[in-house]
Design a protein around this motif. Structure first.
Motif, PDB file in Angstrom:
ATOM      1  N   ILE A 347      -8.855   1.761 -11.350  1.00  0.00           N
ATOM      2  CA  ILE A 347      -8.796   0.691 -10.349  1.00  0.00           C
ATOM      3  C   ILE A 347      -7.327   0.448  -9.995  1.00  0.00           C
ATOM      4  O   ILE A 347      -6.469   0.351 -10.889  1.00  0.00           O
ATOM      5  CB  ILE A 347      -9.432  -0.620 -10.863  1.00  0.00           C
ATOM      6  CG1 ILE A 347     -10.893  -0.385 -11.278  1.00  0.00           C
ATOM      7  CG2 ILE A 347      -9.364  -1.710  -9.786  1.00  0.00           C
ATOM      8  CD1 ILE A 347     -11.591  -1.615 -11.831  1.00  0.00           C
ATOM      9  N   THR A 348      -7.025   0.345  -8.710  1.00  0.00           N
ATOM     10  CA  THR A 348      -5.662   0.043  -8.277  1.00  0.00           C
ATOM     11  C   THR A 348      -5.640  -1.315  -7.576  1.00  0.00           C
ATOM     12  O   THR A 348      -6.593  -1.686  -6.894  1.00  0.00           O
ATOM     13  CB  THR A 348      -5.105   1.119  -7.309  1.00  0.00           C
ATOM     14  OG1 THR A 348      -5.728   0.970  -6.029  1.00  0.00           O
ATOM     15  CG2 THR A 348      -5.354   2.511  -7.829  1.00  0.00           C
ATOM     16  N   VAL A 349      -4.548  -2.036  -7.764  1.00  0.00           N
ATOM     17  CA  VAL A 349      -4.324  -3.319  -7.084  1.00  0.00           C
ATOM     18  C   VAL A 349      -3.017  -3.149  -6.316  1.00  0.00           C
ATOM     19  O   VAL A 349      -1.950  -3.018  -6.925  1.00  0.00           O
ATOM     20  CB  VAL A 349      -4.198  -4.481  -8.099  1.00  0.00           C
ATOM     21  CG1 VAL A 349      -4.158  -5.813  -7.364  1.00  0.00           C
ATOM     22  CG2 VAL A 349      -5.342  -4.450  -9.102  1.00  0.00           C
ATOM     23  N   GLU A 350      -3.098  -3.146  -4.973  1.00  0.00           N
ATOM     24  CA  GLU A 350      -1.929  -2.776  -4.173  1.00  0.00           C
ATOM     25  C   GLU A 350      -1.706  -3.745  -3.014  1.00  0.00           C
ATOM     26  O   GLU A 350      -2.623  -4.450  -2.589  1.00  0.00           O
ATOM     27  CB  GLU A 350      -2.122  -1.361  -3.608  1.00  0.00           C
ATOM     28  CG  GLU A 350      -2.377  -0.304  -4.665  1.00  0.00           C
ATOM     29  CD  GLU A 350      -2.784   1.030  -4.066  1.00  0.00           C
ATOM     30  OE1 GLU A 350      -1.928   1.682  -3.454  1.00  0.00           O
ATOM     31  OE2 GLU A 350      -3.963   1.413  -4.204  1.00  0.00           O
ATOM     32  N   ASP A 351      -0.498  -3.731  -2.504  1.00  0.00           N
ATOM     33  CA  ASP A 351      -0.163  -4.549  -1.334  1.00  0.00           C
ATOM     34  C   ASP A 351       0.863  -3.814  -0.478  1.00  0.00           C
ATOM     35  O   ASP A 351       2.068  -3.925  -0.702  1.00  0.00           O
ATOM     36  CB  ASP A 351       0.407  -5.902  -1.775  1.00  0.00           C
ATOM     37  CG  ASP A 351       0.717  -6.803  -0.583  1.00  0.00           C
ATOM     38  OD1 ASP A 351       0.129  -6.568   0.496  1.00  0.00           O
ATOM     39  OD2 ASP A 351       1.539  -7.725  -0.737  1.00  0.00           O
ATOM     40  N   PRO A 352       0.399  -3.054   0.524  1.00  0.00           N
ATOM     41  CA  PRO A 352      -0.991  -2.755   0.859  1.00  0.00           C
ATOM     42  C   PRO A 352      -1.431  -1.473   0.169  1.00  0.00           C
ATOM     43  O   PRO A 352      -0.639  -0.823  -0.524  1.00  0.00           O
ATOM     44  CB  PRO A 352      -0.918  -2.558   2.376  1.00  0.00           C
ATOM     45  CG  PRO A 352       0.419  -1.912   2.565  1.00  0.00           C
ATOM     46  CD  PRO A 352       1.334  -2.508   1.521  1.00  0.00           C
ATOM     47  N   VAL A 353      -2.718  -1.084   0.383  1.00  0.00           N
ATOM     48  CA  VAL A 353      -3.197   0.216  -0.083  1.00  0.00           C
ATOM     49  C   VAL A 353      -2.577   1.256   0.851  1.00  0.00           C
ATOM     50  O   VAL A 353      -2.877   1.293   2.036  1.00  0.00           O
ATOM     51  CB  VAL A 353      -4.742   0.290  -0.023  1.00  0.00           C
ATOM     52  CG1 VAL A 353      -5.213   1.701  -0.336  1.00  0.00           C
ATOM     53  CG2 VAL A 353      -5.358  -0.709  -0.994  1.00  0.00           C
ATOM     54  N   ILE A 388      -5.482   1.392 -14.920  1.00  0.00           N
ATOM     55  CA  ILE A 388      -5.203   0.390 -13.886  1.00  0.00           C
ATOM     56  C   ILE A 388      -3.841   0.696 -13.263  1.00  0.00           C
ATOM     57  O   ILE A 388      -2.886   1.012 -13.983  1.00  0.00           O
ATOM     58  CB  ILE A 388      -5.168  -1.041 -14.479  1.00  0.00           C
ATOM     59  CG1 ILE A 388      -6.485  -1.370 -15.194  1.00  0.00           C
ATOM     60  CG2 ILE A 388      -4.872  -2.085 -13.405  1.00  0.00           C
ATOM     61  CD1 ILE A 388      -6.399  -2.616 -16.077  1.00  0.00           C
ATOM     62  N   LEU A 389      -3.769   0.614 -11.947  1.00  0.00           N
ATOM     63  CA  LEU A 389      -2.474   0.703 -11.285  1.00  0.00           C
ATOM     64  C   LEU A 389      -2.189  -0.637 -10.609  1.00  0.00           C
ATOM     65  O   LEU A 389      -2.999  -1.118  -9.809  1.00  0.00           O
ATOM     66  CB  LEU A 389      -2.454   1.815 -10.228  1.00  0.00           C
ATOM     67  CG  LEU A 389      -1.114   2.010  -9.498  1.00  0.00           C
ATOM     68  CD1 LEU A 389      -0.884   3.488  -9.179  1.00  0.00           C
ATOM     69  CD2 LEU A 389      -1.028   1.214  -8.192  1.00  0.00           C
ATOM     70  N   VAL A 390      -1.078  -1.253 -10.971  1.00  0.00           N
ATOM     71  CA  VAL A 390      -0.637  -2.495 -10.325  1.00  0.00           C
ATOM     72  C   VAL A 390       0.521  -2.125  -9.407  1.00  0.00           C
ATOM     73  O   VAL A 390       1.561  -1.659  -9.884  1.00  0.00           O
ATOM     74  CB  VAL A 390      -0.174  -3.541 -11.370  1.00  0.00           C
ATOM     75  CG1 VAL A 390       0.163  -4.860 -10.677  1.00  0.00           C
ATOM     76  CG2 VAL A 390      -1.243  -3.747 -12.423  1.00  0.00           C
TER      77      VAL A 390
END
Length: 567
Positions: A347-353, A388-390
């Protein structure tokens, strides 16, 4: 020269023993089925290279084979043949000599193309053979839309007069493609894609509008136009990105997708109010180019081997650091792509993808609805992830949640804006993360930068300036160790800059038990000394110097590594 003779390419390659009869038969069957040219089929099947085909044709016809990579084309002469004909006939006018024009063709036996080019140029023609890949690169580079963009900007300025036109109504109107503002934007995106620009800057100044492209990390002026078209351009871009067109006093961010030259491009847009209007910066993310594999990033072999072992761990944190635009995201995506298997939940959490990764769950942060990194990260931990990718450690809360996840059986990837590997742990402590958590969770820190490559087409030996010599001596590189110092003279291939493309340089600090103990020590200098000993000879500057000694980059670029500052 006389009209060339027709040659059967397959027979020619067999006679010169470049391919076998069986390979030719197979390729002819594929050609019949697909309709593609025989040469392209042979190259795609790796039976023969483009260079080998070109050299065989040149030998048979007794004409020169020209390697365009090392040929400095004259823009005015090349443009004597219009772009559509250059692309259609795979031909480029190279030079004028002895009253004739030298024309490079990928297939000089194409009699129809020869007749059409002769009819259009109305001159005697001498032929040379060039490869298709190199010819298309030259065409992309030469037939840029600078004049077209300037012309469209003038046309738009004249259409507007002194009134402000609301281009919002164009959304529902017929013939939208005819609107000058849309033509201008289309030409601008086409040109930016042709020259591999990573960003487009639209900047209103007093009395003029500047459009600049960032290419290989450096900004280049594309065109200047009347400032009164700025509002129309910004308005159109805001509509494309779904931004609030009535809000001109506050910065806004958005994104939209376009197709440019049969390629999907994801555009991230940022607007900001300035003294003379809204400034716009667009980051161009090409979706069709695929992700870089880890082995193509430029890490030294021993570092790459160890990094690959670490990213297959079951827990811990992997941090990639460096300023904005240093390639951190590319490194992380390359790592994820390598460990993305069916038995792992990522799961990745990005800003933006930034890029879509198949088989991975990607979440985009949205501050407007309070969907923050820390809030998403808490939910992610309830989704039973393995990896996890932050996107970025922006605050202490996000850092603590990420590090806690790393302590409790998850492999966590993230980025941080620091100058080097050694200072990264103290940045986390400064953000409020307990020292024990940092020492026990972080597995490895990779710091990276991008430096420009010397242009292969105009590279030449040079002697460093007195300032560069002094810097090299200070860095411990004596004259006998300079190696093969090269710089680009500046040519049509590199837009006169002397550089073409960029490469990564890296340093990696793995948290050994000795470093973990040092990090937990109450005195920060204890860890810094241990880290420096650990990194001796393996820092960013050491890697940069190595690339300089091999002639891949310049002393000036390596000096920039020591001057880089934290973003």
């Amino acid at each position: 020269m006389a009209r060339p003779e027709k040659i059967r390419l397959g027979d020619l390659l067999v006679n010169q023993k470049l391919i076998s009869l069986e390979q030719l038969t197979f390729a002819l069957e594929q050609q019949k089925r697909t309709g593609r040219k025989l040469g392209r089929v042979l190259v795609d099947n790796s039976f023969v290279s483009e260079d080998q085909i070109s050299e065989a044709l040149a030998k048979q016809l007794s004409i020169p084979f020209i390697n365009l990579k090392f040929y400095n084309v004259n823009l005015d002469i090349v443009r004597r043949l219009p772009e559509n004909q250059a692309r259609r006939f795979r031909a480029v006018v190279l030079e004028e000599r002895n009253g004739a024009l030298l024309v490079g063709m990928t297939d000089p036996t194409d009699l129809f193309a020869f007749d059409e080019i002769s009819r259009f140029l109305k001159r005697d023609i001498d032929l040379a053979v060039v490869t298709e890949g190199q010819l298309l690169e030259v065409v992309d580079r030469v037939y840029r839309r600078t004049e077209e963009i300037s012309g469209l900007a003038r046309e738009l300025s004249e259409d507007l007069g002194d009134t402000v036109v609301d281009f919002g109504v164009l959304t529902d109107s017929v013939g939208l493609e005819e609107a000058p503002v849309v033509k201008l934007l289309q030409s601008m995106f086409n040109d930016a894609t042709q020259v591999r620009a990573s960003d487009v800057h639209i900047e209103p100044q007093e009395g003029m509008l500047k459009i600049r492209f960032r290419i290989d990390g450096a900004l280049h002026l594309q065109t200047e136009a009347d400032n009164k078209i700025a509002a129309s351009l910004v308005l159109r871009l805001k509509l494309m990105a779904g931004l609030d067109i009535s809000e001109k006093r506050l910065p806004q961010d958005g994104r939209f997708n376009i197709r440019v030259r049969d390629q999907a491009v994801d555009v991230r847009i940022s607007t900001m109010p300035t003294q003379y209007g809204e400034s716009v910066v667009m980051r161009l993310l090409r979706q069709g180019t695929g992700f870089l594999a880890l082995e193509t990033l430029g890490m030294p072999p021993d570092m790459l081997k160890r990094f690959r072992e670490i990213i297959r761990s079951s827990s811990g944190m992997v941090l990639v650091t460096g300023p904005t635009g240093s390639g951190k995201t590319s490194t992380l995506y390359a790592a994820l792509a390598e460990i993305n298997t069916v038995d792992q939940k990522i799961i990745t959490v990005e800003d933006p993808v930034e890029y879509r990764l198949p088989g991975i769950n990607q979440v985009q942060v949205n501050e407007k609805i309070e969907l923050t990194f820390s809030r998403v990260l808490r939910s992610v931990l309830r989704q039973d992830p393995d990896i996890i990718l932050v996107g970025e450690m922006r605050d202490g809360e996000t850092a603590q949640i990420g590090l806690r996840a790393a302590m409790t059986g998850h492999l966590v990837f993230s980025t941080l804006h620091t100058r080097d590997t050694a200072g990264t742990l103290f940045r986390l402590v400064d953000m409020g993360v307990p020292k024990y958590m940092v020492a026990s969770s972080v597995q490895v820190v990779v710091a990276q930068r991008l430096i420009r490559r010397v242009c292969d087409s105009c590279a030449e030996p040079y002697t460093p300036t007195p300032q560069e010599t002094e810097w090299l001596e200070h860095a411990g590189v004596l004259q006998a160790q300079w190696g093969k110092l090269l710089r680009g003279r500046g040519c049509s291939h590199c837009n006169g800059t002397g550089y073409r493309g960029r490469m990564g340089v890296y340093e990696m600090l793995e948290m050994t038990q000795q470093l973990v103990d040092a990090a937990a020590h109450h005195d920060a200098t204890h860890f810094m000394q241990a880290a420096r000993t650990h990194m001796l000879g393996r820092t960013l500057i050491d890697q940069g110097i190595e690339q300089m000694q091999l002639g891949r980059t310049t002393v000036a670029e390596v000096m920039g590594l020591s001057d880089s500052r934290e973003d």
